[in-house]
Design an enzyme around this catalytic site. Structure first.
Site, short mmCIF file in Angstrom:
data_model
loop_
_atom_site.label_atom_id
_atom_site.label_comp_id
_atom_site.label_asym_id
_atom_site.label_seq_id
_atom_site.Cartn_x
_atom_site.Cartn_y
_atom_site.Cartn_z
N PHE A 95 34.69 30.62 19.40
CA PHE A 95 33.37 30.24 19.90
C PHE A 95 33.25 30.35 21.43
O PHE A 95 32.19 30.12 21.99
CB PHE A 95 33.05 28.79 19.50
CG PHE A 95 33.24 28.51 18.04
CD1 PHE A 95 32.77 29.39 17.07
CD2 PHE A 95 33.90 27.37 17.62
CE1 PHE A 95 32.95 29.14 15.72
CE2 PHE A 95 34.08 27.11 16.27
CZ PHE A 95 33.60 27.99 15.31
N ALA A 151 46.14 16.14 18.53
CA ALA A 151 45.07 15.25 18.99
C ALA A 151 45.07 13.93 18.22
O ALA A 151 44.78 12.87 18.79
CB ALA A 151 43.72 15.96 18.82
N LYS A 202 52.80 30.37 17.53
CA LYS A 202 53.26 29.27 16.67
C LYS A 202 52.22 28.94 15.61
O LYS A 202 52.56 28.44 14.53
CB LYS A 202 53.62 28.04 17.51
CG LYS A 202 52.54 27.53 18.45
CD LYS A 202 51.68 26.46 17.85
CE LYS A 202 50.65 25.97 18.83
NZ LYS A 202 49.76 24.93 18.27
#
Length: 339
Positions: A95, A151, A202
């Protein structure tokens, strides 16, 4: 000696976070401990108004309390640019280009910090490369924040480690000081190329890990898969940008391990669903968050067309996601190539 075009960060530099997702929200929480006035660009007006009224993001990590006395919000990206010196970009790579199209003011005098851990799908460029090529930001004025730090664990204030990468060690340390708090430890490096590509790779390996889990492979095989992935990652970095880097540190190996093993890993979750028989389209519809590894798989495959580095794991993931190969026989063939 630094070139005149380079920026030296100072304790008085003004910071802002771009993005309204989970990682952007987590970064706002982290930085609010060390920054008294932090800008936050949130594109959705409804989300912005909710945060201002109730002090939390209604869509992502809603348990995090946002100190609106320290954090000022706007959905005007040009306003945030004009009022800030350091722009921390935490917008998913898929985005990013559309969001940046809204910019009408110059960002040439800004210091850009990428927290994306992704690659621009249509350009095959990392975030640093994209800002350098499309916005003429010198690599001296670009930083990377990376490391094994989900997070969701930031929201819970579980001890985590972040690495801040800049060409200048002084700038890297300045950023590290801003990101460090009672549950975040920081370290620095000048290897902006290595840590950014490691963060991209990763995610691909985490999808591979998820696919194997979905197919029923156990922990013993996962250990073999991830150790091979680490060597594959090193081959790619050494083959594309040789440097005296230590890929056994947390910015490389640590991030790889947590992304491949953690239940918080959206890329592992994505792969797990593929391994269980979901189509790519169905998996993307089911997930509420972007799995950066999906886009990274195609980009790395295209980039490696130039270098011809041996990357059997990444190639297997590409075959499954983009060539519609059956996961079970594809992984079975991969098994014979691992050591």
């Amino acid at each position: 000696m630094q070139r005149k075009s380079s920026i030296s960060l100072s304790p008085s530099s003004r910071y802002a976070v771009l993005g309204g997702g989970s990682w952007a929200t987590a970064i706002v929480k982290i930085l609010s401990y060390s920054i008294e006035s932090l800008g936050w660009y949130v594109r959705s007006e409804d989300t912005l108004k909710h945060i201002e009224q109730f002090g939390h993001n209604p869509k992502y990590l809603s348990s995090i309390n946002i100190d609106t006395k320290k954090v000022w919000l706007t959905n005007d990206i040009n306003q945030i640019i004009e009022k800030s010196d350091v722009l921390i970009v935490a917008i998913p790579s898929a985005f990013l280009t559309d969001t940046l199209k809204e910019i009408t003011t110059s960002i040439k005098d800004k210091f850009i910090v990428s927290a994306v851990k992704g690659i621009i799908p249509d350009n095959n460029l990392t975030i640093a490369e994209y800002f350098n090529q499309h916005y003429e930001i010198p690599f001296d004025n670009i930083g990377i924040v990376t490391g094994p730090c989900h997070a969701e664990e930031v929201a819970l204030e579980r001890l985590s480690y972040l690495t801040l990468a800049c060409k200048s060690r002084e700038n890297a340390q300045m950023l590290a000081d801003k990101f460090e708090c009672h549950f975040i430890k920081t370290t620095t490096t000048t290897d902006i190329y290595g840590v950014e590509y490691a963060a991209v790779l990763k995610n691909i390996y985490a999808i591979a890990s998820g696919i194997c889990h979905g197919l029923g492979y156990g922990d013993n095989f996962q250990a073999v898969l991830v150790s091979n992935a680490q060597r594959e990652l090193k081959r790619f970095l050494d083959g594309t940008y040789p440097s005296k880097r230590n890929v056994d540190t947390s910015a490389y190996l640590g991030d790889l391990l947590v992304t491949c093993y953690s239940n918080f890993s959206r890329n592992r979750t994505f792969g797990n669903m593929i391994g269980k028989g979901y189509t790519v389209k169905a998996t993307m519809a089911e997930m509420n968050m972007v799995a950066e590894g999906y886009y990274a798989t195609s980009c790395i495959y295209s980039i490696n067309d130039k270098y011809h580095i041996s990357m059997p794991i990444a190639d297997a993931v590409y075959s499954i996601l983009y060539q519609h190969a059956n996961p079970r026989p594809t992984i079975k063939r991969l098994v014979d190539q691992l050591k």
